[in-house]
Enzyme design. Structure first.
Site, PDB file in Angstrom:
ATOM      1  N   GLU A  17       0.843  -1.204   0.000  1.00  0.00           N
ATOM      2  CA  GLU A  17       0.000   0.000   0.000  1.00  0.00           C
ATOM      3  C   GLU A  17       0.876   1.251   0.000  1.00  0.00           C
ATOM      4  O   GLU A  17       1.897   1.295   0.687  1.00  0.00           O
ATOM      5  CB  GLU A  17      -0.892   0.024   1.249  1.00  0.00           C
ATOM      6  CG  GLU A  17      -1.750   1.292   1.320  1.00  0.00           C
ATOM      7  CD  GLU A  17      -2.707   1.275   2.492  1.00  0.00           C
ATOM      8  OE1 GLU A  17      -3.725   0.561   2.403  1.00  0.00           O
ATOM      9  OE2 GLU A  17      -2.432   1.964   3.488  1.00  0.00           O
ATOM     10  N   THR A  48      -4.091   4.896  -1.203  1.00  0.00           N
ATOM     11  CA  THR A  48      -5.159   5.326  -0.295  1.00  0.00           C
ATOM     12  C   THR A  48      -5.806   6.618  -0.787  1.00  0.00           C
ATOM     13  O   THR A  48      -5.313   7.285  -1.711  1.00  0.00           O
ATOM     14  CB  THR A  48      -4.644   5.538   1.147  1.00  0.00           C
ATOM     15  OG1 THR A  48      -3.702   6.597   1.126  1.00  0.00           O
ATOM     16  CG2 THR A  48      -4.007   4.275   1.693  1.00  0.00           C
ATOM     17  N   ARG A 106     -16.217   3.948   3.529  1.00  0.00           N
ATOM     18  CA  ARG A 106     -16.988   5.086   4.023  1.00  0.00           C
ATOM     19  C   ARG A 106     -16.052   6.250   4.302  1.00  0.00           C
ATOM     20  O   ARG A 106     -16.326   7.390   3.975  1.00  0.00           O
ATOM     21  CB  ARG A 106     -17.708   4.708   5.327  1.00  0.00           C
ATOM     22  CG  ARG A 106     -18.551   5.857   5.850  1.00  0.00           C
ATOM     23  CD  ARG A 106     -19.000   5.614   7.268  1.00  0.00           C
ATOM     24  NE  ARG A 106     -17.892   5.753   8.212  1.00  0.00           N
ATOM     25  CZ  ARG A 106     -18.022   5.641   9.518  1.00  0.00           C
ATOM     26  NH1 ARG A 106     -19.195   5.378  10.051  1.00  0.00           N
ATOM     27  NH2 ARG A 106     -16.975   5.789  10.323  1.00  0.00           N
ATOM     28  N   GLY A 107     -14.895   5.972   4.923  1.00  0.00           N
ATOM     29  CA  GLY A 107     -14.003   7.030   5.404  1.00  0.00           C
ATOM     30  C   GLY A 107     -14.376   7.367   6.845  1.00  0.00           C
ATOM     31  O   GLY A 107     -15.495   7.110   7.292  1.00  0.00           O
ATOM     32  N   ASP A 108     -13.403   7.937   7.557  1.00  0.00           N
ATOM     33  CA  ASP A 108     -13.686   8.356   8.942  1.00  0.00           C
ATOM     34  C   ASP A 108     -14.608   9.564   8.924  1.00  0.00           C
ATOM     35  O   ASP A 108     -14.526  10.399   8.021  1.00  0.00           O
ATOM     36  CB  ASP A 108     -12.372   8.702   9.662  1.00  0.00           C
ATOM     37  CG  ASP A 108     -11.609   7.437  10.024  1.00  0.00           C
ATOM     38  OD1 ASP A 108     -12.272   6.426  10.345  1.00  0.00           O
ATOM     39  OD2 ASP A 108     -10.371   7.453   9.965  1.00  0.00           O
TER      40      ASP A 108
HETATM   41  P1  FAD Z   1     -18.354   0.976   6.957  1.00  0.00           P
HETATM   42  O1  FAD Z   1     -18.257  -0.366   6.361  1.00  0.00           O
HETATM   43  O2  FAD Z   1     -19.461   1.864   6.508  1.00  0.00           O
HETATM   44  O3  FAD Z   1     -18.424   0.787   8.547  1.00  0.00           O
HETATM   45  C1  FAD Z   1     -18.298   1.909   9.422  1.00  0.00           C
HETATM   46  C2  FAD Z   1     -18.992   1.614  10.747  1.00  0.00           C
HETATM   47  O4  FAD Z   1     -20.401   1.613  10.548  1.00  0.00           O
HETATM   48  C3  FAD Z   1     -18.668   0.239  11.338  1.00  0.00           C
HETATM   49  O5  FAD Z   1     -18.676   0.393  12.737  1.00  0.00           O
HETATM   50  C4  FAD Z   1     -19.832  -0.648  10.897  1.00  0.00           C
HETATM   51  O6  FAD Z   1     -20.070  -1.714  11.781  1.00  0.00           O
HETATM   52  C5  FAD Z   1     -20.976   0.349  10.907  1.00  0.00           C
HETATM   53  N1  FAD Z   1     -22.006   0.092   9.911  1.00  0.00           N
HETATM   54  C6  FAD Z   1     -21.810  -0.281   8.618  1.00  0.00           C
HETATM   55  N2  FAD Z   1     -22.993  -0.369   7.990  1.00  0.00           N
HETATM   56  C7  FAD Z   1     -23.962  -0.040   8.898  1.00  0.00           C
HETATM   57  C8  FAD Z   1     -25.370   0.066   8.865  1.00  0.00           C
HETATM   58  N3  FAD Z   1     -26.055  -0.172   7.742  1.00  0.00           N
HETATM   59  N4  FAD Z   1     -26.027   0.430  10.006  1.00  0.00           N
HETATM   60  C9  FAD Z   1     -25.369   0.708  11.146  1.00  0.00           C
HETATM   61  N5  FAD Z   1     -24.005   0.627  11.232  1.00  0.00           N
HETATM   62  C10 FAD Z   1     -23.318   0.242  10.125  1.00  0.00           C
HETATM   63  N6  FAD Z   1      -9.772   5.720   5.262  1.00  0.00           N
HETATM   64  C11 FAD Z   1      -9.551   6.722   4.370  1.00  0.00           C
HETATM   65  O7  FAD Z   1      -9.968   7.876   4.605  1.00  0.00           O
HETATM   66  N7  FAD Z   1      -8.852   6.497   3.207  1.00  0.00           N
HETATM   67  C12 FAD Z   1      -8.387   5.276   2.872  1.00  0.00           C
HETATM   68  O8  FAD Z   1      -7.777   5.098   1.816  1.00  0.00           O
HETATM   69  C13 FAD Z   1      -8.609   4.196   3.783  1.00  0.00           C
HETATM   70  N8  FAD Z   1      -8.200   2.938   3.489  1.00  0.00           N
HETATM   71  C14 FAD Z   1      -8.481   1.898   4.341  1.00  0.00           C
HETATM   72  C15 FAD Z   1      -8.088   0.599   3.994  1.00  0.00           C
HETATM   73  C16 FAD Z   1      -8.357  -0.484   4.835  1.00  0.00           C
HETATM   74  C17 FAD Z   1      -7.940  -1.870   4.434  1.00  0.00           C
HETATM   75  C18 FAD Z   1      -9.015  -0.243   6.078  1.00  0.00           C
HETATM   76  C19 FAD Z   1      -9.282  -1.390   7.016  1.00  0.00           C
HETATM   77  C20 FAD Z   1      -9.423   1.048   6.435  1.00  0.00           C
HETATM   78  C21 FAD Z   1      -9.171   2.118   5.569  1.00  0.00           C
HETATM   79  N9  FAD Z   1      -9.574   3.433   5.872  1.00  0.00           N
HETATM   80  C22 FAD Z   1      -9.327   4.464   4.991  1.00  0.00           C
HETATM   81  C23 FAD Z   1     -10.240   3.728   7.155  1.00  0.00           C
HETATM   82  C24 FAD Z   1     -11.782   3.688   7.023  1.00  0.00           C
HETATM   83  O9  FAD Z   1     -12.225   4.691   6.141  1.00  0.00           O
HETATM   84  C25 FAD Z   1     -12.368   3.913   8.417  1.00  0.00           C
HETATM   85  O10 FAD Z   1     -12.086   2.820   9.267  1.00  0.00           O
HETATM   86  C26 FAD Z   1     -13.855   4.245   8.464  1.00  0.00           C
HETATM   87  O11 FAD Z   1     -14.171   4.697   9.777  1.00  0.00           O
HETATM   88  C27 FAD Z   1     -14.782   3.082   8.134  1.00  0.00           C
HETATM   89  O12 FAD Z   1     -14.796   2.831   6.799  1.00  0.00           O
HETATM   90  P2  FAD Z   1     -15.540   1.503   6.245  1.00  0.00           P
HETATM   91  O13 FAD Z   1     -15.487   1.594   4.784  1.00  0.00           O
HETATM   92  O14 FAD Z   1     -15.018   0.307   6.908  1.00  0.00           O
HETATM   93  O15 FAD Z   1     -17.040   1.836   6.774  1.00  0.00           O
END
Ligand code: FAD
Length: 285
Positions: A17, A48, A106-108
């Site tokens: 990465e 990223t 989703r992103g933080d």
């Molecule tokens: P989601 O899958 O949407 O989950 C987020 C939270 O919401 C979880 O707690 C989940 O349990 C909950 N949730 C999901 N769906 C629902 C629903 N329907 N109802 C209620 N709760 C729900 N961040 C960046 O900004 N840029 C990057 O390039 C980046 N790369 C990453 C790569 C990897 C491999 C990982 C593991 C993380 C990365 N992140 C990145 C961090 C990530 O964006 C954050 O962890 C973010 O907070 C969650 O993103 P997600 O896509 O996992 O979200």
């Protein structure tokens, strides 16, 4: 090439990465790091997406550079700071750049987040990328549970919805105890998620990284790992050597347990990526 095709290969896969520059001033140095990592001929390189979408143009251009170096790119894309038309525009740019793989996130949540009418969770982005068509779609998963989820069980329920929205593969958050990953894998499969779950491994090469990791994601640090940081944290060269050795051991254990693909968070450091690859030279044959 699509990552699903790469994963069908019989050999063990290794990918790295990189993160894009924050400003144009750093573009050249990031590009040089990417070139150094590409020379190691990994199976793919992910790039990223800056939190809030701020560096999103650089994600597309770095992914394009990776492709021009003959390596398959995986472009991350996050949705929480975008509307549907921004996402569509980004997907058009990626398609025009010949990028075939997207990690849909989703992103933080930004500070003082006021809500987003188009996107709340990554599964909605996965659906839109799927509808757009033509991409191999990955998503993130968390062997220790996402920090905002109440339990690992509820996180896996949400992961199932995301996987069913059209994911082709998943990549994990970093972990330092492989048993956490193996236990997660069996829970995920018991929930009916059968996409490949690619483990993400972070070689920790300086003590400061450890503090960031635990404060950001609450990742469990095993005693064996903490002893290394306590003993070598003040000696940068020793810490780097020990961090690479620890990550190498994790990777070898994963391959030995039948895991075919490992993704390494090498933090734009070609020397770290090269050391890991060299440590696996006979294993990756
Ligand atoms: P989601 O899958 O949407 O989950 C987020 C939270 O919401 C979880 O707690 C989940 O349990 C909950 N949730 C999901 N769906 C629902 C629903 N329907 N109802 C209620 N709760 C729900 N961040 C960046 O900004 N840029 C990057 O390039 C980046 N790369 C990453 C790569 C990897 C491999 C990982 C593991 C993380 C990365 N992140 C990145 C961090 C990530 O964006 C954050 O962890 C973010 O907070 C969650 O993103 P997600 O896509 O996992 O979200």
């Amino acid at each position: 090439m699509k990552i699903t095709e790469i994963l069908k290969n019989k050999k063990a896969n290794l990918s790295f990465e990189v993160f894009p520059p924050k400003t144009l001033t750093n573009y050249e140095s990031v590009l040089n790091a990417v070139k150094g990592i590409a020379e190691l001929t990994p199976d793919y390189i992910s790039v990223t997406y800056g939190a809030g979408g701020g560096t999103s143009d650089y994600t597309v251009s770095i992914a394009k550079e990776i492709k021009s170096l003959g390596i398959t790119p995986l472009a991350h894309l996050s949705c929480i700071s975008h509307n549907k038309s921004d996402v569509r525009e980004k997907l058009v740019q990626l398609k025009e750049a010949g990028v075939e793989n997207v990690l849909a996130l989703r992103g933080d949540l930004p500070e003082n987040f006021a809500g987003n009418l188009d996107y709340r969770y990554a599964n909605e982005l996965v659906e839109d990328v799927k509808k757009f068509g033509g991409f191999c779609i990955g998503a993130a998963c968390y062997p220790e549970g996402h920090p905002q989820s109440q339990t690992l069980f509820s996180d896996i329920e949400h992961l199932k919805r995301k996987a069913d929205s059209g994911c082709d593969f998943l990549t994990t958050q970093m972990f330092f105890d492989n048993d956490i990953y193996y236990s997660f894998l069996s829970k995920v499969q018991a929930s009916g998620i059968f996409q490949p779950v690619i483990p993400g491994i972070m070689p920790v090469t300086n003590a400061a990284q450890t503090k960031r990791i635990t404060s950001m994601s609450g990742t469990y640090l095993p005693t064996r790992f903490r002893r290394i940081v306590d003993r070598f944290g003040n000696n940068p060269l020793a810490m780097k050597q020990a961090g690479i050795a620890y990550a190498t051991e994790q990777i070898i254990d994963l391959y030995a347990n039948g895991i075919k693909a490992v993704h390494v968070y090498c933090m734009n450091k070609p020397d770290v990526a090269a050391a890991i690859k060299a440590n696996l030279s006979e294993i990756l044959c």
